[in-house]
Design a protein around this motif. Structure first.
Motif, PDB file in Angstrom:
ATOM      1  N   ASP A 285       0.829  -1.209   0.000  1.00 10.15           N
ATOM      2  CA  ASP A 285       0.000   0.000   0.000  1.00 10.15           C
ATOM      3  C   ASP A 285       0.863   1.258   0.000  1.00 10.15           C
ATOM      4  O   ASP A 285       0.577   2.218  -0.736  1.00 10.15           O
ATOM      5  CB  ASP A 285      -0.916   0.001   1.226  1.00 10.15           C
ATOM      6  CG  ASP A 285      -1.999  -1.063   1.129  1.00 10.15           C
ATOM      7  OD1 ASP A 285      -2.206  -1.613   0.031  1.00 10.15           O
ATOM      8  OD2 ASP A 285      -2.633  -1.348   2.164  1.00 10.15           O
ATOM      9  N   ARG A 286       1.919   1.248   0.802  1.00 10.56           N
ATOM     10  CA  ARG A 286       2.806   2.411   0.841  1.00 10.56           C
ATOM     11  C   ARG A 286       3.532   2.589  -0.493  1.00 10.56           C
ATOM     12  O   ARG A 286       3.613   3.693  -1.042  1.00 10.56           O
ATOM     13  CB  ARG A 286       3.826   2.226   1.970  1.00 10.56           C
ATOM     14  CG  ARG A 286       4.860   3.346   2.092  1.00 10.56           C
ATOM     15  CD  ARG A 286       4.300   4.552   2.780  1.00 10.56           C
ATOM     16  NE  ARG A 286       5.349   5.537   3.051  1.00 10.56           N
ATOM     17  CZ  ARG A 286       5.212   6.574   3.870  1.00 10.56           C
ATOM     18  NH1 ARG A 286       4.069   6.749   4.512  1.00 10.56           N
ATOM     19  NH2 ARG A 286       6.192   7.428   4.061  1.00 10.56           N
ATOM     20  N   MET A 288       2.713   1.650  -3.469  1.00 11.49           N
ATOM     21  CA  MET A 288       1.873   2.006  -4.605  1.00 11.49           C
ATOM     22  C   MET A 288       1.197   3.365  -4.448  1.00 11.49           C
ATOM     23  O   MET A 288       0.604   3.879  -5.398  1.00 11.49           O
ATOM     24  CB  MET A 288       0.815   0.923  -4.830  1.00 11.49           C
ATOM     25  CG  MET A 288       1.400  -0.408  -5.306  1.00 11.49           C
ATOM     26  SD  MET A 288       2.318  -0.272  -6.868  1.00 11.49           S
ATOM     27  CE  MET A 288       0.966   0.091  -8.009  1.00 11.49           C
ATOM     28  N   SER A 289       1.289   3.943  -3.243  1.00 12.85           N
ATOM     29  CA  SER A 289       0.627   5.225  -3.009  1.00 12.85           C
ATOM     30  C   SER A 289       1.581   6.409  -3.114  1.00 12.85           C
ATOM     31  O   SER A 289       1.143   7.563  -3.073  1.00 12.85           O
ATOM     32  CB  SER A 289      -0.037   5.226  -1.627  1.00 12.85           C
ATOM     33  OG  SER A 289       0.942   5.158  -0.603  1.00 12.85           O
ATOM     34  N   ARG A 290       2.870   6.140  -3.260  1.00 12.18           N
ATOM     35  CA  ARG A 290       3.858   7.218  -3.341  1.00 12.18           C
ATOM     36  C   ARG A 290       4.717   7.065  -4.585  1.00 12.18           C
ATOM     37  O   ARG A 290       5.041   5.942  -4.988  1.00 12.18           O
ATOM     38  CB  ARG A 290       4.748   7.217  -2.096  1.00 12.18           C
ATOM     39  CG  ARG A 290       3.971   7.569  -0.845  1.00 12.18           C
ATOM     40  CD  ARG A 290       4.861   8.162   0.213  1.00 12.18           C
ATOM     41  NE  ARG A 290       4.072   8.772   1.273  1.00 12.18           N
ATOM     42  CZ  ARG A 290       4.542   9.639   2.133  1.00 12.18           C
ATOM     43  NH1 ARG A 290       5.809  10.012   2.089  1.00 12.18           N
ATOM     44  NH2 ARG A 290       3.771  10.150   3.068  1.00 12.18           N
ATOM     45  N   LYS A 291       5.072   8.201  -5.170  1.00 11.12           N
ATOM     46  CA  LYS A 291       5.871   8.190  -6.386  1.00 11.12           C
ATOM     47  C   LYS A 291       7.215   8.873  -6.164  1.00 11.12           C
ATOM     48  O   LYS A 291       7.355   9.799  -5.374  1.00 11.12           O
ATOM     49  CB  LYS A 291       5.126   8.895  -7.527  1.00 11.12           C
ATOM     50  CG  LYS A 291       3.925   8.129  -8.051  1.00 11.12           C
ATOM     51  CD  LYS A 291       3.335   8.822  -9.259  1.00 11.12           C
ATOM     52  CE  LYS A 291       2.168   8.010  -9.839  1.00 11.12           C
ATOM     53  NZ  LYS A 291       1.602   8.665 -11.038  1.00 11.12           N
ATOM     54  N   GLU A 296       5.638   4.790  -9.259  1.00 11.24           N
ATOM     55  CA  GLU A 296       5.341   4.334  -7.905  1.00 11.24           C
ATOM     56  C   GLU A 296       6.599   3.703  -7.313  1.00 11.24           C
ATOM     57  O   GLU A 296       7.347   3.005  -8.014  1.00 11.24           O
ATOM     58  CB  GLU A 296       4.212   3.296  -7.906  1.00 11.24           C
ATOM     59  CG  GLU A 296       2.848   3.857  -8.256  1.00 11.24           C
ATOM     60  CD  GLU A 296       2.581   3.872  -9.743  1.00 11.24           C
ATOM     61  OE1 GLU A 296       3.532   3.595 -10.522  1.00 11.24           O
ATOM     62  OE2 GLU A 296       1.430   4.176 -10.140  1.00 11.24           O
ATOM     63  N   HIS A 362       8.831   2.299   3.490  1.00 11.98           N
ATOM     64  CA  HIS A 362       8.212   3.393   4.250  1.00 11.98           C
ATOM     65  C   HIS A 362       9.155   4.568   4.487  1.00 11.98           C
ATOM     66  O   HIS A 362       8.715   5.645   4.921  1.00 11.98           O
ATOM     67  CB  HIS A 362       7.702   2.890   5.608  1.00 11.98           C
ATOM     68  CG  HIS A 362       6.367   2.225   5.545  1.00 11.98           C
ATOM     69  ND1 HIS A 362       6.167   0.975   5.001  1.00 11.98           N
ATOM     70  CD2 HIS A 362       5.138   2.646   5.953  1.00 11.98           C
ATOM     71  CE1 HIS A 362       4.888   0.650   5.090  1.00 11.98           C
ATOM     72  NE2 HIS A 362       4.236   1.651   5.649  1.00 11.98           N
TER      73      HIS A 362
END
Length: 412
Positions: A285-286, A288-291, A296, A362
């Protein structure tokens, strides 16, 4: 082989729902409250947030209480393998085992008393533990010897008339800081020249307020005191308890320890697998949620390969642990010695590896207490020592493999 009965599957489904609906929505705030209430190493003022009793009451009402105990009247009557699936789910949360009254060291101590305790010992100590009214401590490891060889133990339990006199120092005694800790199980040397080296140790019940018992300090793990549970150092100076406080009789300590540690290792390992699953979910989740650099994060470098490696490792560890549980249920602990030793090496190492990957994804947040990752990492690294170091378990596996081919391991 691993197919669950309808009843066991019902426990799994209800446990999953309870964790999702009741525990996870409040867990972040719960641990913030824990840290606010328990600052530093002054264990004399440690306390649990009042919310814990409410959560435990809800678990009792949901029939999710003492699930680990195979006794159908005192527990829920699940086999080791059936409970293993529940333990995995509880491992996704750092508080769920406490809420279900299935946490170490209490679960192991309760099973020990259930298997080996007298009726008096069960009434005095087992029943309050099963009711969640008190907590317990297990004292085995010592600071002045290599405790990976338990025969090095220097603490003594000497019979004098109708009393047992205890002397020695223990440390890494988990649960020692808990404000509800009332009873200690103390393992010590009871010298007897007529017996072999594995029948000269005993387990003794010691109320924590007995004269001569002194809590010296709490020990931080990676700088965290794990309050209000705590891992402490405690001394025993001429502590006297009735001879009836022996568990299973003098000299039975090693036999009892093996009975205690077998199921307990399944519990620990399946909780590790649950924590690894949670860590992998957080990692994905982390990532794929940040670029970064237009992609990603999870699609950069070898991160996708790491996801695949984590999935393979988790599934391998789960299957090995369930196989160990199956052998324990069908053939007994002795028949599963190789598998029990193997999972103790594999499961914490897999968790450590997966959590490390998740922490890296993270970034700085992975080192904070904003996620459960640091707690999972400390759990994984500590478990590689807590039930015996990896090297001891590998040595046992090798010894058993040699024996299959007719070879014996020489002792020097």
């Amino acid at each position: 082989m691993f197919e669950l009965s309808a009843r066991a599957q019902d426990f799994v489904s209800r446990t999953q729902a309870f964790i999702s609906d009741v525990i996870e929505p409040v867990e972040t705030q719960f641990w913030q409250d824990v840290h606010a209430l328990n600052q530093g190493g002054d264990w004399t003022h440690w306390q649990w947030p009042a919310q814990l009793e409410s959560l435990k009451d809800q678990a009792k009402q949901a029939g999710l209480w003492n699930i680990f105990l195979p006794d159908a009247k005192l527990g829920q009557g699940l086999s080791v393998q059936e409970y293993a699936h529940v333990a995995e789910l509880s491992g996704r949360s750092l508080i769920a085992p406490v809420v279900f009254n299935c946490n170490a060291p209490d679960s192991g101590n309760m099973e020990l008393l259930w298997r080996y305790g007298t009726e008096q010992q069960k009434q005095q100590w087992l029943m309050p533990l099963l009711e969640g009214k008190i907590r317990s401590v297990f004292c085995m490891t010592e600071p002045d010897v290599a405790s990976s060889d338990a025969t090095n133990m220097q603490a003594t339990a000497i019979i004098e008339g109708d009393e047992i006199v205890l002397n020695g120092r223990k440390w890494w005694s988990s649960g020692l800081g808990d404000p509800n800790a009332k009873i200690i199980i103390f393992m010590a040397h009871t010298p007897d020249p007529t017996k072999d080296r594995h029948h000269q140790h005993s387990m003794v019940l010691v109320p924590i307020d007995t004269q001569g018992v002194k809590i010296e300090r709490m020990l931080p793990v990676f700088g965290d005191y794990d309050a209000p549970h705590g891992h402490g150092e405690v001394s025993f100076n001429q502590v006297r308890v009735p001879i009836s406080n022996f568990i299973g009789g003098a000299g039975q300590g090693f036999e009892i320890a093996q009975g205690r540690l077998g199921p307990g290792r399944i519990h620990h390992c399946m909780r590790c697998i649950g924590a690894a699953e949670k860590s992998l979910e957080l990692m994905i989740d982390r990532g794929m949620s940040r670029k970064a650099f237009g992609k990603e994060i999870l699609k950069l470098g070898g991160n996708l390969e790491r996801v695949a490696e984590a999935r393979v490792a988790i599934d391998q560890a789960r299957l090995l642990t369930l196989y160990a549980a199956y052998k324990m249920d069908t053939l007994g602990n002795l028949a599963a010695l190789t598998e029990i030793s193997a999972i103790k090496v594999v499961a914490p190492s897999v968790l450590e590896k997966v959590v490390d990957m998740a922490m890296q994804i993270h970034g700085g947040a992975g080192l904070s207490q904003d996620t459960p990752l640091t707690g999972f990492f400390a759990q994984a690294r500590a478990l590689r020592l807590a039930d015996g170091p990896d090297e001891v378990h590998k040595g046992m596996i090798a010894k058993l493999e040699l024996a299959k081919r007719g070879y014996t391991q020489n002792r020097h």
